[in-house]
Design a protein around this motif. Structure first.
Motif, PDB file in Angstrom:
ATOM      1  N   ASP A  93     -13.117 -37.610 -31.777  1.00  0.00           N
ATOM      2  CA  ASP A  93     -12.901 -38.462 -30.601  1.00  0.00           C
ATOM      3  C   ASP A  93     -12.376 -37.649 -29.416  1.00  0.00           C
ATOM      4  O   ASP A  93     -12.758 -37.894 -28.272  1.00  0.00           O
ATOM      5  N   ALA A  94     -11.530 -36.662 -29.686  1.00  0.00           N
ATOM      6  CA  ALA A  94     -11.034 -35.811 -28.602  1.00  0.00           C
ATOM      7  C   ALA A  94     -12.159 -34.968 -28.014  1.00  0.00           C
ATOM      8  O   ALA A  94     -12.217 -34.745 -26.797  1.00  0.00           O
ATOM      9  N   ILE A  95     -13.078 -34.531 -28.853  1.00  0.00           N
ATOM     10  CA  ILE A  95     -14.247 -33.779 -28.363  1.00  0.00           C
ATOM     11  C   ILE A  95     -15.139 -34.702 -27.526  1.00  0.00           C
ATOM     12  O   ILE A  95     -15.670 -34.288 -26.488  1.00  0.00           O
ATOM     13  N   LYS A  96     -15.284 -35.957 -27.947  1.00  0.00           N
ATOM     14  CA  LYS A  96     -16.029 -36.931 -27.133  1.00  0.00           C
ATOM     15  C   LYS A  96     -15.369 -37.088 -25.766  1.00  0.00           C
ATOM     16  O   LYS A  96     -16.053 -37.166 -24.741  1.00  0.00           O
ATOM     17  N   LEU A  97     -14.037 -37.133 -25.749  1.00  0.00           N
ATOM     18  CA  LEU A  97     -13.314 -37.253 -24.478  1.00  0.00           C
ATOM     19  C   LEU A  97     -13.587 -36.036 -23.600  1.00  0.00           C
ATOM     20  O   LEU A  97     -13.815 -36.170 -22.396  1.00  0.00           O
ATOM     21  N   ALA A  98     -13.602 -34.854 -24.195  1.00  0.00           N
ATOM     22  CA  ALA A  98     -13.909 -33.642 -23.428  1.00  0.00           C
ATOM     23  C   ALA A  98     -15.305 -33.731 -22.815  1.00  0.00           C
ATOM     24  O   ALA A  98     -15.505 -33.380 -21.647  1.00  0.00           O
ATOM     25  N   GLY A 143       2.622 -37.594 -27.909  1.00  0.00           N
ATOM     26  CA  GLY A 143       1.299 -38.019 -28.339  1.00  0.00           C
ATOM     27  C   GLY A 143       0.147 -37.218 -27.780  1.00  0.00           C
ATOM     28  O   GLY A 143      -0.875 -37.053 -28.432  1.00  0.00           O
ATOM     29  N   GLY A 144       0.293 -36.692 -26.584  1.00  0.00           N
ATOM     30  CA  GLY A 144      -0.801 -35.965 -25.960  1.00  0.00           C
ATOM     31  C   GLY A 144      -0.983 -34.539 -26.442  1.00  0.00           C
ATOM     32  O   GLY A 144      -1.955 -33.878 -26.077  1.00  0.00           O
ATOM     33  N   LEU A 145      -0.069 -34.046 -27.283  1.00  0.00           N
ATOM     34  CA  LEU A 145      -0.140 -32.647 -27.703  1.00  0.00           C
ATOM     35  C   LEU A 145      -1.420 -32.318 -28.469  1.00  0.00           C
ATOM     36  O   LEU A 145      -2.081 -31.318 -28.181  1.00  0.00           O
ATOM     37  N   PHE A 146      -1.769 -33.133 -29.445  1.00  0.00           N
ATOM     38  CA  PHE A 146      -2.959 -32.847 -30.256  1.00  0.00           C
ATOM     39  C   PHE A 146      -4.247 -32.933 -29.433  1.00  0.00           C
ATOM     40  O   PHE A 146      -5.045 -31.991 -29.444  1.00  0.00           O
ATOM     41  N   PRO A 147      -4.478 -34.025 -28.698  1.00  0.00           N
ATOM     42  CA  PRO A 147      -5.722 -34.046 -27.912  1.00  0.00           C
ATOM     43  C   PRO A 147      -5.751 -32.969 -26.826  1.00  0.00           C
ATOM     44  O   PRO A 147      -6.815 -32.426 -26.519  1.00  0.00           O
ATOM     45  N   GLN A 160     -12.028 -27.097 -25.375  1.00  0.00           N
ATOM     46  CA  GLN A 160     -13.347 -27.600 -24.983  1.00  0.00           C
ATOM     47  C   GLN A 160     -13.628 -27.417 -23.492  1.00  0.00           C
ATOM     48  O   GLN A 160     -14.776 -27.227 -23.090  1.00  0.00           O
ATOM     49  N   LEU A 161     -12.577 -27.513 -22.676  1.00  0.00           N
ATOM     50  CA  LEU A 161     -12.744 -27.429 -21.221  1.00  0.00           C
ATOM     51  C   LEU A 161     -12.353 -26.058 -20.671  1.00  0.00           C
ATOM     52  O   LEU A 161     -12.419 -25.835 -19.459  1.00  0.00           O
ATOM     53  N   ASN A 162     -11.931 -25.168 -21.563  1.00  0.00           N
ATOM     54  CA  ASN A 162     -11.500 -23.824 -21.189  1.00  0.00           C
ATOM     55  C   ASN A 162     -10.399 -23.845 -20.119  1.00  0.00           C
ATOM     56  O   ASN A 162     -10.479 -23.160 -19.109  1.00  0.00           O
ATOM     57  N   ILE A 163      -9.391 -24.655 -20.369  1.00  0.00           N
ATOM     58  CA  ILE A 163      -8.232 -24.732 -19.478  1.00  0.00           C
ATOM     59  C   ILE A 163      -7.054 -24.103 -20.208  1.00  0.00           C
ATOM     60  O   ILE A 163      -6.655 -24.580 -21.271  1.00  0.00           O
ATOM     61  N   LYS A 164      -6.517 -23.040 -19.630  1.00  0.00           N
ATOM     62  CA  LYS A 164      -5.445 -22.316 -20.297  1.00  0.00           C
ATOM     63  C   LYS A 164      -4.057 -22.618 -19.731  1.00  0.00           C
ATOM     64  O   LYS A 164      -3.054 -22.324 -20.369  1.00  0.00           O
ATOM     65  N   LYS A 165      -4.006 -23.194 -18.561  1.00  0.00           N
ATOM     66  CA  LYS A 165      -2.727 -23.504 -17.922  1.00  0.00           C
ATOM     67  C   LYS A 165      -2.297 -24.906 -18.361  1.00  0.00           C
ATOM     68  O   LYS A 165      -2.932 -25.901 -18.004  1.00  0.00           O
ATOM     69  N   ILE A 166      -1.221 -24.963 -19.149  1.00  0.00           N
ATOM     70  CA  ILE A 166      -0.790 -26.224 -19.746  1.00  0.00           C
ATOM     71  C   ILE A 166       0.715 -26.396 -19.557  1.00  0.00           C
ATOM     72  O   ILE A 166       1.480 -25.444 -19.700  1.00  0.00           O
TER      73      ILE A 166
END
Length: 141
Positions: free
Chosen positions: A13-18, A37-41, A48-54
């Motif tokens: 489901d997280a990949i679908k969101l991506a 809650g948002g840590l896992f997704p 999936q989105l190649n975003i490294k700044k978190i």
């Protein structure tokens, strides 16, 4: 009613969101994770989105499993412009509403929503009835 979500289902489901995020055509420079809650997704979306700044936005609203007043425990320290805000679930919509009140231009994505919480997120994968208690993979005893 309880809904148990496996790690496998959650990851899919997280990949679908991506994929849904990619289809918006928007480019995000960072991810702001609504914790916990948002840590896992966010981990999956980052890959999936190649975003490294978190960064994290630590909010508390489920003291003793009862929704209540939002408490800010930690604000993001990175620039939130062009950031993707990520949470696991929009239940009542209170957390998403709070985030949007603090960051009005926030693009807010979550994996799951319930009826009362579906109007606030910009994107979500699946909706559940309000009376469903969603048991996330990390919550299973």
């Amino acid at each position: 009613m309880k809904e148990f979500i496996s790690f496998d289902t959650y990851a899919k489901d997280a990949i679908k969101l991506a994929d849904m995020i990619k289809k918006t055509g928007r480019t995000f420079r960072s991810i702001i994770v609504i914790t916990r809650g948002g840590l896992f997704p966010a981990t999956i979306l980052s890959a999936q989105l190649n975003i490294k700044k978190i960064d994290t936005y630590c909010l508390a609203s489920y003291a003793n499993k009862i929704g209540g007043e939002i408490q800010e425990l930690k604000k993001p320290v990175i620039d939130t412009e062009d950031a993707l805000f990520v949470d696991d679930l929009s239940d009542s919509g209170n957390t998403a509403r709070y985030v949007k009140s603090v960051f009005p231009d926030a693009f807010f994505a979550c994996v799951y929503v319930k009826e009362k919480g579906k109007e606030i997120p910009d994107l979500y994968v699946k909706e559940y009835p309000q009376n469903t208690w969603i048991i996330q993979p990390w919550e299973i005893d």
